[in-house]
Scaffold this active site. Structure first.
Site, PDB file in Angstrom:
ATOM      1  N   HIS A  23       0.809  -1.217   0.000  1.00  0.00           N
ATOM      2  CA  HIS A  23       0.000   0.000   0.000  1.00  0.00           C
ATOM      3  C   HIS A  23       0.848   1.276   0.000  1.00  0.00           C
ATOM      4  O   HIS A  23       0.343   2.345  -0.306  1.00  0.00           O
ATOM      5  CB  HIS A  23      -1.022  -0.011   1.147  1.00  0.00           C
ATOM      6  CG  HIS A  23      -0.462   0.367   2.470  1.00  0.00           C
ATOM      7  ND1 HIS A  23       0.217  -0.518   3.267  1.00  0.00           N
ATOM      8  CD2 HIS A  23      -0.462   1.541   3.143  1.00  0.00           C
ATOM      9  CE1 HIS A  23       0.597   0.091   4.373  1.00  0.00           C
ATOM     10  NE2 HIS A  23       0.193   1.362   4.330  1.00  0.00           N
ATOM     11  N   HIS A  68       7.664  -2.167   2.321  1.00  0.00           N
ATOM     12  CA  HIS A  68       7.472  -0.713   2.279  1.00  0.00           C
ATOM     13  C   HIS A  68       8.789   0.066   2.164  1.00  0.00           C
ATOM     14  O   HIS A  68       8.942   0.931   1.303  1.00  0.00           O
ATOM     15  CB  HIS A  68       6.763  -0.230   3.547  1.00  0.00           C
ATOM     16  CG  HIS A  68       5.448  -0.898   3.800  1.00  0.00           C
ATOM     17  ND1 HIS A  68       4.636  -1.340   2.790  1.00  0.00           N
ATOM     18  CD2 HIS A  68       4.796  -1.182   4.950  1.00  0.00           C
ATOM     19  CE1 HIS A  68       3.538  -1.874   3.320  1.00  0.00           C
ATOM     20  NE2 HIS A  68       3.613  -1.796   4.624  1.00  0.00           N
TER      21      HIS A  68
HETATM   22  C1  BG6 Z   1       1.503  -2.039   7.520  1.00  0.00           C
HETATM   23  C2  BG6 Z   1       2.211  -2.657   8.702  1.00  0.00           C
HETATM   24  O1  BG6 Z   1       1.791  -2.764   6.350  1.00  0.00           O
HETATM   25  O2  BG6 Z   1       1.918  -0.688   7.369  1.00  0.00           O
HETATM   26  C3  BG6 Z   1       1.925  -1.859   9.956  1.00  0.00           C
HETATM   27  O3  BG6 Z   1       1.779  -4.007   8.862  1.00  0.00           O
HETATM   28  C4  BG6 Z   1       2.275  -0.392   9.753  1.00  0.00           C
HETATM   29  O4  BG6 Z   1       2.624  -2.385  11.061  1.00  0.00           O
HETATM   30  C5  BG6 Z   1       1.613   0.133   8.486  1.00  0.00           C
HETATM   31  O5  BG6 Z   1       1.817   0.342  10.879  1.00  0.00           O
HETATM   32  C6  BG6 Z   1       2.094   1.539   8.154  1.00  0.00           C
HETATM   33  O6  BG6 Z   1       1.318   2.046   7.119  1.00  0.00           O
HETATM   34  P1  BG6 Z   1       0.910   3.590   7.065  1.00  0.00           P
HETATM   35  O7  BG6 Z   1       0.215   3.743   5.759  1.00  0.00           O
HETATM   36  O8  BG6 Z   1       0.033   3.813   8.245  1.00  0.00           O
HETATM   37  O9  BG6 Z   1       2.187   4.344   7.163  1.00  0.00           O
END
Ligand code: BG6
Length: 510
Positions: A203, A265
């Protein structure tokens, strides 16, 4: 919630299709997938002929499912939660378009009957709504169901693309638990589907600011000539969170910060920063360039990696408990909630330029940014002046919550004496664009509708990413006796600072 900003003229039209969500009753569906679909509906980007089918173990009728989704969405509006606008009210027309043809099937993902029922149901739904046989299967389920669900889909004949129709499968993260399990999962998935049918979602790639890294680098003549080892001293990538593990203790205990954030990520941010310019703006060209970055990375060495776990502490005035006291977490847990590392990319552009990465929970501030430190200017000409040192030059790409860019450089302080002060030029998204608050999933789901895989991970990318971190994951199987080793509300353990200090550098403040 707001429409994805696009005009009909610029945007391809999503073809008719059915969307099947496995894990319809789960948190992900409620919090992110449905709000994103609703936003797409508001902006007219949902296919004109569309039917949503929820599948889950829970016995419930479609009305109950629908009501729970609606209540959640309206609740989010009321609270002004993520992806909503202040004072937003439900757009009835958009909601009806999304849910008017919705249906729900209860069934066990482990049983072939579930998929046979789904096959019959899909035929009927397709016939009634003129969907042309196109189906998007969204696996919003726990990781252990990914492989078997795809196998069941295949056995029920649901993945065959007949007469020009498409069948696509979206797989959530984590894609594997380590290199061996990622390879095994790929093998299982690719025995049923072609690579073109698989959309491995991350994402972070749905975030506008992440997509903008490519625009910044490749739509401007300004940065690319200085984007290399001749001009850049090092790069820092920070993804710090203030949240703890919340209700996800069980998942997090067997995952940890490295697996949860890094090969996915954080490495996506790194790849966007480090990739070579692709020849064209299409999925294959872009994904090939990203894959090259991972393939050029040295496997991570233990001496270049730091792990941490949070102890109790204070974040913005609020006292919070340590990780070991969180629900579903062992009081002796050896799971890391923080990682920092130094990585090297061994290619012509980056050889010798360290990339320092860090990510952690319960840190001082929520902040995701990529900071590029340029090499120092020569000092000689200022030797006989009152200037005693030159400030550093930084380009900081702010991903969230601040969205924009900052360039830090030296300027002369007005007056008869020659003295310098560090100053900054800033670009903020909000100053230039009316931004659509979004969950980040809108672009990604729309891209699956139109068959654009640019923002999805390819099998080889993921495998190379796992290869980089695997040696350290193996060593970290042994617990760290210093855990917990950082206070909640801090910038992580001391060893993280030492990682840079030993090379005469330091992290930017969080
Ligand atoms: C998720 C993780 O994929 O991404 C989480 O499993 C994390 O642990 C999150 O908090 C962070 O995403 P964003 O969009 O809130 O920065």
């Amino acid at each position: 919630m707001n429409p994805v900003s696009a005009t009909a003229k610029q945007t391809p039209v999503a073809p008719p299709c059915a969307m099947v969500i496995f894990g319809a009753g789960g948190d992900l569906t409620k919090r992110l997938v449905m709000p994103a679909l609703y936003n797409l509906s508001c902006s007219g980007l949902l296919p004109k002929n569309f039917a949503l089918i929820g599948v889950d173990l829970v016995e419930q009728d479609v009305e109950t499912w629908l009501a729970s989704l609606r209540d959640f969405l309206v609740g989010t509006f009321r609270k002004g939660g993520e992806g909503s606008e202040p004072g937003e009210v439900l757009n009835d027309a958009a909601w009806s378009h999304l849910t008017g043809t919705m249906s729900y099937l209860s069934g066990d993902f482990g049983k072939p009957e579930t998929f046979q029922n789904l096959a019959h149901h899909l035929k009927d739904v397709d016939h009634r709504n003129g969907l042309g046989g196109n189906v998007l299967f969204y696996l919003a389920v726990a990781e252990r169901f990914f492989g078997s669900t795809v196998e069941h889909l295949g056995q029920a004949g649901l993945t065959e693309e007949v007469g020009g129709a498409w069948r696509r499968v979206v797989i959530e993260k984590p894609f594997g638990h380590d290199l061996a399990s990622a390879q095994a999962l790929d093998k299982q998935v690719l025995a049923v589907l072609t690579e073109e049918q698989v959309y491995r979602i991350d994402h972070f790639l749905g975030k506008e600011t992440v997509q903008n890294i490519m625009a910044l680098r490749f739509a401007n003549g300004l940065f690319e000539p200085i984007w290399n080892r001749d001009r850049i001293d090092h790069v820092q990538i920070t993804v710090s969170e203030t949240v703890g593990v919340e209700r996800r203790g069980k998942f997090y205990e067997s995952t940890g910060a490295m697996r949860d954030m890094v090969p996915n990520h954080v490495f996506q941010l790194l790849a966007m920063t480090a990739m070579e310019p692709p020849a064209t703006f299409d999925a294959d060209a872009i994904r090939a360039k990203k894959a090259e970055v991972f393939a050029s990375m040295h496997p991570l060495e233990l001496s270049d990696a730091v792990r941490g776990q949070y102890a109790p502490g204070t974040i913005t005035g609020e006292t919070v408990q340590g990780y070991r006291s969180e629900p579903d977490v062992s009081p002796e847990s050896a799971t890391e909630t923080f990682v920092a590392m130094k990585l090297q990319i061994d290619n012509w552009r980056w050889a010798g330029v360290p990339f320092y990465l860090r990510t952690g929970k319960r840190m001082t501030k929520r902040k995701t940014e990529i900071a590029i430190r340029f090499k120092q200017a020569p000092f000689a000409m200022f030797r006989d002046t009152p200037v005693d040192s030159l400030g550093e030059n930084w380009l900081i790409i702010q991903i969230q919550p601040e969205e924009g860019m900052k360039l830090r450089f030296n300027a002369k302080v007005p007056g008869p004496l020659l003295t310098f002060e560090k100053v900054a030029m800033s670009f903020n998204y909000d100053d230039w664009f009316k931004q659509a608050p979004a969950t980040g999933y809108e672009t990604l789901i729309f891209d699956v509708f139109i068959g654009d895989a640019t923002l999805f991970q390819r099998a080889d990318q993921l495998e190379s990413a796992w290869k980089v971190v695997q040696p350290v994951l193996d060593s970290w199987a042994k617990p760290d006796p210093s855990f917990p080793n950082y206070a909640a509300g801090s910038a992580g353990p001391n060893a993280s600072d030492e990682l840079l200090q030993r090379e005469g550098r330091e992290w930017l403040p969080i």
